[in-house]
Design an enzyme around this catalytic site. Structure first.
Site, PDB file in Angstrom:
ATOM      1  N   ARG A 149       0.928  -1.272   0.083  1.00 24.08           N
ATOM      2  CA  ARG A 149      -0.017  -0.001   0.038  1.00 24.08           C
ATOM      3  C   ARG A 149       0.789   1.192  -0.132  1.00 24.08           C
ATOM      4  NH1 ARG A 149      -2.590  -3.230   4.073  1.00 24.08           N
ATOM      5  NH2 ARG A 149      -4.531  -4.188   3.362  1.00 24.08           N
ATOM      6  N   LYS A 173      -2.713  -2.489   7.476  1.00 26.06           N
ATOM      7  CA  LYS A 173      -4.073  -1.916   8.003  1.00 26.06           C
ATOM      8  C   LYS A 173      -4.647  -2.812   9.190  1.00 26.06           C
ATOM      9  CE  LYS A 173      -7.740  -0.083   5.044  1.00 26.06           C
ATOM     10  NZ  LYS A 173      -8.189  -0.222   3.582  1.00 26.06           N
ATOM     11  N   HIS A 238      -2.085   2.689  -6.114  1.00 18.92           N
ATOM     12  CA  HIS A 238      -3.126   1.599  -5.946  1.00 18.92           C
ATOM     13  C   HIS A 238      -3.096   0.645  -7.302  1.00 18.92           C
ATOM     14  CE1 HIS A 238      -6.011  -0.960  -4.054  1.00 18.92           C
ATOM     15  NE2 HIS A 238      -6.901  -0.568  -5.127  1.00 18.92           N
ATOM     16  N   ARG A 241      -0.358  -1.773  -7.407  1.00 18.13           N
ATOM     17  CA  ARG A 241      -0.625  -2.800  -6.440  1.00 18.13           C
ATOM     18  C   ARG A 241      -1.617  -3.791  -6.886  1.00 18.13           C
ATOM     19  NH1 ARG A 241      -1.661  -4.236  -0.698  1.00 18.13           N
ATOM     20  NH2 ARG A 241      -3.682  -4.435  -0.110  1.00 18.13           N
ATOM     21  N   HIS A 264      -5.093  -8.479   3.247  1.00 21.30           N
ATOM     22  CA  HIS A 264      -6.627  -8.526   3.587  1.00 21.30           C
ATOM     23  C   HIS A 264      -7.056  -9.300   4.690  1.00 21.30           C
ATOM     24  CE1 HIS A 264      -7.004  -7.253  -0.832  1.00 21.30           C
ATOM     25  NE2 HIS A 264      -6.548  -6.571  -0.279  1.00 21.30           N
ATOM     26  N   TYR A 273      -9.712  -9.020  -7.020  1.00 14.16           N
ATOM     27  CA  TYR A 273      -8.709  -9.019  -7.935  1.00 14.16           C
ATOM     28  C   TYR A 273      -9.142 -10.368  -9.272  1.00 14.16           C
ATOM     29  CZ  TYR A 273      -6.601  -5.814  -5.206  1.00 14.16           C
ATOM     30  OH  TYR A 273      -6.298  -4.616  -4.430  1.00 14.16           O
TER      31      TYR A 273
END
Length: 307
Positions: A149, A173, A238, A241, A264, A273
């Site tokens: 990120r 995150k 992004h 990524r 995630h 994705y």
């Protein structure tokens, strides 16, 4: 309102302890529930379906994603009340269920990626190379080669990437730690750049008294896209990524492994994705599934569907 606040706090404690909810998630739940309690004059815990329907009427001006989040927070809260025996019913069916399917991120092809790296190599080939081009090379190698990120990338400590270790440990995150692979190319690019970083710097990508900002990273990537002949509005940190994830999946990567690399919490996030074309999916099943091998062994053509 005291009953509402006390039970909201209990709910949040449960979500943290039993569900392992991230800090940002808990903050969002708490905000949504306290606002709902305020709107119902402290009567959230005792609210019936009609009261919740009136509450939802006040969300008309909000986006579908925001309405979905608020409704999900309330549904979880009323589910908690039912589980705890504090309510014999669940009025949350009165809440809306807007469609919130995420749009797919922008896509870069392998050819686009080649053009970006070719533009970087042309700049590095200049004698002597500009240190800022060495920095750009390291940034892009990490964005595309490791799927970081933007915030994770710009805030990397100076010693985060070791020359003899093909991975780094990141806290991303939700304060979740994950292991991120670092390619040989990326480690070489970082080694070339790190020679330009002051030895006393705390950051791998310093800028002034702190590190490179996300906005500046965004500007650098846009500028590189323009140099490479790619419309800048198609490229961002992004998007790189996303290209990392998409191209790994197209190469046969496992979705669970990709989830871990991207950091995630929920695999449903990773599934955005998986926009692989259906023909390739059929080809993958025929090539890798045991039944495909069995049919091929019997002389059955599995390369094309029935007419």
């Amino acid at each position: 309102m005291s009953d509402d606040i006390a039970l909201i706090d209990r709910f949040l404690e449960m979500m943290a302890a039993e569900r392992g909810a991230a800090r940002n998630t808990l903050s969002a739940y708490g905000t949504d529930l306290r606002l709902a309690s305020d709107a119902l004059a402290g009567g959230l815990v005792a609210a019936d379906a009609a009261a919740l329907a009136r509450l939802a009427d006040g969300w008309d001006a909000l986006s579908a994603a925001t309405v979905a989040r608020k409704a999900a927070s309330l549904r979880r809260f009323f589910g908690f009340l039912a589980d705890e025996g504090l309510r014999g019913d669940d009025p949350s069916d009165a809440l809306p269920r807007p469609g919130t399917r995420r749009p797919l991120p922008k896509i870069l092809s392998a050819t686009d990626i080649d053009r970006l790296f070719a533009a970087i190599e042309d700049r590095i080939a200049r004698v002597p190379p500009d240190p800022l081009d060495l920095r750009l090379s390291a940034l892009v190698e990490l964005l595309y080669g490791s799927g970081l990120r933007a915030t994770e990338l710009v805030s990397l400590p100076r010693g985060a990437v070791h020359p003899d270790r093909p991975f780094l440990i990141l806290k991303g995150k939700g304060e979740r730690e994950r292991m991120v692979p670092i390619s040989d190319r990326a480690r070489a690019a970082i080694a070339a750049w790190r020679g330009q970083v002051p030895p006393d710097s705390l950051w791998l990508f310093p800028s002034g008294r702190t590190h490179l900002s996300r906005i500046r990273l965004y500007q650098l990537i846009k500028a590189l896209a323009g140099i490479a002949g790619i419309p800048p509005d198609r490229v961002s940190p992004h998007v790189l990524r996303h290209a990392f994830a998409t191209h790994l999946l197209e190469g046969g990567a496992d979705l669970r492994a990709l989830q871990a690399m991207l950091g995630h919490a929920d695999i449903s996030t990773t599934e955005i994705y998986t926009h692989v074309d259906s023909a390739r999916l059929v080809e993958m099943v025929n090539a890798r599934h045991p039944l495909g091998e069995l049919l091929a062994g019997r002389g059955v053509d599995v390369s094309a569907p029935d007419a």
